[in-house]
Design a protein around this motif. Structure first.
Motif, PDB file in Angstrom:
ATOM      1  N   SER A 176     -49.488  -2.124   5.046  1.00  0.00           N
ATOM      2  CA  SER A 176     -48.066  -1.401   5.112  1.00  0.00           C
ATOM      3  C   SER A 176     -48.431  -0.119   6.233  1.00  0.00           C
ATOM      4  O   SER A 176     -47.392   0.441   6.470  1.00  0.00           O
ATOM      5  CB  SER A 176     -47.943  -1.207   3.901  1.00  0.00           C
ATOM      6  N   ASP A 177     -49.444   0.227   6.579  1.00  0.00           N
ATOM      7  CA  ASP A 177     -49.883   1.385   7.054  1.00  0.00           C
ATOM      8  C   ASP A 177     -50.136   1.689   8.598  1.00  0.00           C
ATOM      9  O   ASP A 177     -50.450   2.363   8.936  1.00  0.00           O
ATOM     10  CB  ASP A 177     -50.939   2.123   6.347  1.00  0.00           C
ATOM     11  N   LYS A 231     -43.491   9.129  16.195  1.00  0.00           N
ATOM     12  CA  LYS A 231     -44.314   9.328  14.788  1.00  0.00           C
ATOM     13  C   LYS A 231     -43.284   8.745  13.679  1.00  0.00           C
ATOM     14  O   LYS A 231     -42.328   9.683  13.417  1.00  0.00           O
ATOM     15  CB  LYS A 231     -44.904  10.553  14.533  1.00  0.00           C
ATOM     16  N   SER A 232     -43.695   7.870  12.927  1.00  0.00           N
ATOM     17  CA  SER A 232     -42.881   7.656  11.628  1.00  0.00           C
ATOM     18  C   SER A 232     -44.026   7.868  10.416  1.00  0.00           C
ATOM     19  O   SER A 232     -45.024   7.806  10.431  1.00  0.00           O
ATOM     20  CB  SER A 232     -42.128   6.187  11.486  1.00  0.00           C
ATOM     21  N   ALA A 233     -43.234   8.116   9.234  1.00  0.00           N
ATOM     22  CA  ALA A 233     -44.180   8.341   8.228  1.00  0.00           C
ATOM     23  C   ALA A 233     -44.051   7.155   7.271  1.00  0.00           C
ATOM     24  O   ALA A 233     -43.178   6.186   7.608  1.00  0.00           O
ATOM     25  CB  ALA A 233     -43.845   9.622   7.435  1.00  0.00           C
ATOM     26  N   ASP A 235     -39.339   1.953  12.181  1.00  0.00           N
ATOM     27  CA  ASP A 235     -40.195   2.786  12.937  1.00  0.00           C
ATOM     28  C   ASP A 235     -40.437   2.444  14.490  1.00  0.00           C
ATOM     29  O   ASP A 235     -40.907   2.716  15.392  1.00  0.00           O
ATOM     30  CB  ASP A 235     -41.835   2.707  12.545  1.00  0.00           C
ATOM     31  N   PHE A 236     -39.143   1.657  14.663  1.00  0.00           N
ATOM     32  CA  PHE A 236     -38.760   1.329  16.249  1.00  0.00           C
ATOM     33  C   PHE A 236     -37.291   0.855  15.838  1.00  0.00           C
ATOM     34  O   PHE A 236     -36.725   0.763  14.970  1.00  0.00           O
ATOM     35  CB  PHE A 236     -39.621   0.221  16.642  1.00  0.00           C
ATOM     36  N   LEU A 237     -36.645   0.674  17.217  1.00  0.00           N
ATOM     37  CA  LEU A 237     -35.479   0.168  17.123  1.00  0.00           C
ATOM     38  C   LEU A 237     -35.228  -1.248  17.439  1.00  0.00           C
ATOM     39  O   LEU A 237     -35.705  -1.623  18.772  1.00  0.00           O
ATOM     40  CB  LEU A 237     -34.541   0.826  18.383  1.00  0.00           C
ATOM     41  N   PRO A 238     -34.846  -2.184  16.509  1.00  0.00           N
ATOM     42  CA  PRO A 238     -34.838  -3.712  16.812  1.00  0.00           C
ATOM     43  C   PRO A 238     -34.154  -4.009  17.921  1.00  0.00           C
ATOM     44  O   PRO A 238     -32.955  -3.427  18.236  1.00  0.00           O
ATOM     45  CB  PRO A 238     -34.301  -4.306  15.526  1.00  0.00           C
TER      46      PRO A 238
END
Ligand code: PLP
Length: 293
Positions: free
Chosen positions: A117-118, A223-225, A235-238
């Motif tokens: 998941s990380d 950067k996403s947490a 954490d991205f744009l589909p």
């Protein structure tokens, strides 16, 4: 009362309930119970639409192997449809997802591949990248690809959107939604752009997702947490995403999402998951009720 010939006929046409005891300020707050779908989430709709569209296009037929990367609920929707129609299903699931969902998927006959998941998109162990690779390496397998599959938003444009507007007698000031694959947002946006263009779209997003900054400031963080809420935040744009109608986004901390899910159960008797908690927590953002004549 009718008798249905398959559980698949129970997908969609979910109830709308007006909140009675949750504080929503000056707003009337309505909850669309996607949990009433047979697999327990909104994702049953796309499980059905993506498989049936691939069948209609002649890309798959019963007996084939389907592969998908999923936070869990798309997997349950796909497993339901795959089981009923006779497909094999391989699901790649990040290891933060709840054990209940994973047991549920296996019990429905899916093969579950757990992954990290990380890690973010681009890493070979990222659940979508791994799913795509498995699909490539498995002879004859079909990659469902909810993040790039136009039949994902289409399900919401053709079913979720019209249901909401009909249940609300055509009067919807604002919709609060979450975004994972973005199918819900993109499909509802397309439908409401035509049918009710004044309806505002408000994103409820977990803290750590890149989407709130993208909507509110127009900038994309690299950067996403990580966050604990399941199914929403990105954490991205589909590639299927269309954010053009989204007016504002609110980032909700995990703790508030989980506590709000409990509050929903305590006050309204509605058992929702963590993403429901995020959406209900963001109700503070709702606009004052428009004057109606
Ligand atoms: C319960 C739940 N709500 C919302 C979403 C996000 O919806 P969408 O993928 O249409 O953006 C998901 C996605 O997995 C989910 O599982």
């Amino acid at each position: 009362m009718t008798i249905h010939s398959s559980v698949l006929e129970l997908i969609g046409r979910t109830p709308m309930v007006q909140a009675q005891r949750l504080d929503a300020g000056r707003c009337d707050l309505f909850l669309k119970l996607e949990s009433a779908n047979p697999g327990g989430s909104i994702k049953d709709r796309i499980g059905l639409s993506m498989i049936e569209a691939a069948e209609r296009a002649g890309r798959i037929r019963p007996g084939d192997t389907l592969v998908e990367g999923t936070a869990g609920n798309t997997g349950i929707g796909l497993a339901l449809v795959a089981q009923q129609k006779g497909y094999k299903l391989i699901l790649v699931v990040p290891d933060k997802m709840s054990r209940e969902k994973i047991f549920n998927l296996k019990a429905m006959g899916a093969e579950v591949v757990l992954t990290r998941s990380d890690v973010a998109k681009g890493h070979p162990d990222y659940y979508q990248d791994l799913a795509e690779r498995l699909a490539r390496e498995t002879p004859g397998a079909y990659f469902i690809n909810q993040f790039g599959n136009p039949d994902n938003p289409l399900a919401h444009e053709q079913t979720t959107g019209p249901e909401i507007l009909e249940q609300m007698d055509g009067r919807v000031d604002a919709i609060v939604f979450g975004c994972g694959s973005s199918g819900t947002m993109t499909g509802l946006s397309r439908y409401f752009a035509q049918a009710s263009p004044d309806t505002q779209f408000i994103l409820a997003d977990p803290v750590g997702s890149i989407l709130t900054q993208y909507i509110n400031e127009g900038t994309l963080s690299t950067k996403s947490a990580s966050w604990m809420v399941e199914g929403i935040g990105e954490d991205f744009l589909p590639s299927i995403s269309d954010f053009s109608r989204v007016a504002k986004a609110y980032a909700i901390p995990d703790k508030e999402s989980f506590l709000t899910a409990r509050e929903l159960l305590a006050k309204e008797g509605i058992l929702g998951g963590s993403s429901t908690g995020t959406l209900v927590a963001a109700r503070a953002a709702l606009l004052p009720r428009a004057d109606r004549t």
